[in-house]
Design a protein around this motif. Structure first.
Motif, PDB file in Angstrom:
ATOM      1  N   LEU A 134      -2.690  55.255 -31.662  1.00 37.22           N
ATOM      2  CA  LEU A 134      -4.083  55.046 -31.022  1.00 37.22           C
ATOM      3  C   LEU A 134      -5.159  54.238 -31.877  1.00 37.22           C
ATOM      4  O   LEU A 134      -5.258  55.005 -33.022  1.00 37.22           O
ATOM      5  CB  LEU A 134      -4.291  56.225 -30.447  1.00 37.22           C
ATOM      6  N   ILE A 135      -5.978  53.773 -31.195  1.00 32.64           N
ATOM      7  CA  ILE A 135      -7.168  53.241 -31.761  1.00 32.64           C
ATOM      8  C   ILE A 135      -8.134  53.704 -30.915  1.00 32.64           C
ATOM      9  O   ILE A 135      -8.302  53.446 -29.640  1.00 32.64           O
ATOM     10  CB  ILE A 135      -7.211  51.391 -31.878  1.00 32.64           C
ATOM     11  N   ALA A 136      -9.118  54.187 -31.559  1.00 29.63           N
ATOM     12  CA  ALA A 136     -10.323  54.682 -30.658  1.00 29.63           C
ATOM     13  C   ALA A 136     -11.690  53.805 -30.983  1.00 29.63           C
ATOM     14  O   ALA A 136     -12.067  53.609 -31.946  1.00 29.63           O
ATOM     15  CB  ALA A 136     -10.778  56.077 -31.280  1.00 29.63           C
ATOM     16  N   LEU A 137     -12.434  53.596 -29.830  1.00 30.07           N
ATOM     17  CA  LEU A 137     -13.611  53.135 -29.420  1.00 30.07           C
ATOM     18  C   LEU A 137     -14.715  54.221 -29.391  1.00 30.07           C
ATOM     19  O   LEU A 137     -14.168  55.061 -28.368  1.00 30.07           O
ATOM     20  CB  LEU A 137     -13.795  51.830 -28.747  1.00 30.07           C
ATOM     21  N   GLU A 176     -18.706  51.448 -31.018  1.00 26.25           N
ATOM     22  CA  GLU A 176     -18.539  50.422 -29.875  1.00 26.25           C
ATOM     23  C   GLU A 176     -20.144  50.243 -29.585  1.00 26.25           C
ATOM     24  O   GLU A 176     -20.877  51.276 -29.356  1.00 26.25           O
ATOM     25  CB  GLU A 176     -18.040  51.098 -28.824  1.00 26.25           C
ATOM     26  N   LEU A 177     -20.422  49.100 -29.776  1.00 28.04           N
ATOM     27  CA  LEU A 177     -21.725  48.409 -29.288  1.00 28.04           C
ATOM     28  C   LEU A 177     -21.656  47.558 -28.116  1.00 28.04           C
ATOM     29  O   LEU A 177     -20.981  46.667 -27.976  1.00 28.04           O
ATOM     30  CB  LEU A 177     -22.188  47.675 -30.536  1.00 28.04           C
ATOM     31  N   SER A 178     -22.694  47.959 -27.116  1.00 24.06           N
ATOM     32  CA  SER A 178     -22.746  47.113 -25.859  1.00 24.06           C
ATOM     33  C   SER A 178     -24.076  46.838 -25.694  1.00 24.06           C
ATOM     34  O   SER A 178     -25.115  47.590 -26.032  1.00 24.06           O
ATOM     35  CB  SER A 178     -21.970  47.735 -24.746  1.00 24.06           C
ATOM     36  N   VAL A 204     -17.703  47.582 -33.355  1.00 21.82           N
ATOM     37  CA  VAL A 204     -16.943  46.543 -32.169  1.00 21.82           C
ATOM     38  C   VAL A 204     -17.969  46.228 -31.087  1.00 21.82           C
ATOM     39  O   VAL A 204     -18.189  47.021 -30.636  1.00 21.82           O
ATOM     40  CB  VAL A 204     -15.533  47.042 -31.883  1.00 21.82           C
ATOM     41  N   ALA A 205     -17.942  44.864 -30.828  1.00 23.44           N
ATOM     42  CA  ALA A 205     -18.828  44.586 -29.534  1.00 23.44           C
ATOM     43  C   ALA A 205     -17.937  44.599 -28.342  1.00 23.44           C
ATOM     44  O   ALA A 205     -16.958  44.130 -28.314  1.00 23.44           O
ATOM     45  CB  ALA A 205     -19.664  43.120 -29.752  1.00 23.44           C
TER      46      ALA A 205
END
Length: 211
Positions: A134-137, A176-178, A204-205
């Protein structure tokens, strides 16, 4: 045909009940028409749309990324929270491979059978057991890291990020960037970038798509 290098990793389909209106076929058609190599599905607390998503993606030659925006609690057995917001924070999990997909299924199942309180919740204990593949954001502004930074608790945010990295692996977690024109997102962005630089955990965007 345009060539899109950006891959959308945080998307809510109509299977994010009462919180998403993206139609799966429209999502896949967009990816195919723009040349995006892949697209993810990350509905809230469930994997109900995965089969339709997989079929549509394979038909159009788009790589499907299976994921879920899970509800992450301090203790999945604790029922003291008086609201959904208090019950859990958000965390995005993406399956890296078949093992990760199977572990995601297990996590979601335990979220419903053991952790349900307003929403299906998992916790660090479950993630520690079923993290492989698994990869987590770290999630949107309702994620634990972003929420703590928004409360001016930078050191607590860093500690929580370290704990997640220890569980899932430092190479498998991203801040995580938004930016959606929301003041709270803009306010925490500089500190989120500081946290990325200080910890070495990459950012990560995403564009948290609901509609």
């Amino acid at each position: 045909m345009n060539n899109i290098e950006f891959v959308h990793l945080h998307n809510h389909s109509e299977y994010s009940f009462l919180d998403g209106a993206c139609r799966i076929n429209d999502m896949i058609n967009w990816a195919s028409e723009t040349g995006a190599p892949a697209v993810a599905i990350t509905d809230h607390g469930g994997l109900f749309g995965v089969l339709d998503f997989y079929k549509a993606a394979k038909k159009k030659g788009v790589k499907p990324i299976f994921g879920c925006e899970v509800y992450f609690a301090g203790n999945r057995y604790n029922r003291d929270a008086k609201s959904k917001r208090e019950a859990a924070n958000h965390l995005v999990l993406l399956a890296e491979n078949k093992i990760g997909y199977k572990n995601l299924i297990k996590l979601i199942s335990f979220g419903y059978t053991e952790g349900f309180h307003y929403v299906p919740r998992i916790d660090k204990e479950l993630l520690s057991e079923y993290h492989e593949g698994l990869i987590a954001l770290t999630g949107c502004i309702k994620g634990r890291v972003a929420s703590l930074i928004g409360e001016n608790k930078y050191n607590e945010a860093k500690e929580h990020l370290h704990q997640l990295a220890e569980i899932i692996g430092k190479d498998n977690i991203y801040l995580e960037l938004s930016l959606h024109g929301i003041d709270e997102e803009a306010a925490i962005m500089p500190r989120m970038m500081d946290l990325s630089k200080e910890t070495g955990i990459p950012a990560v965007a995403t564009n948290d798509c609901h509609y």
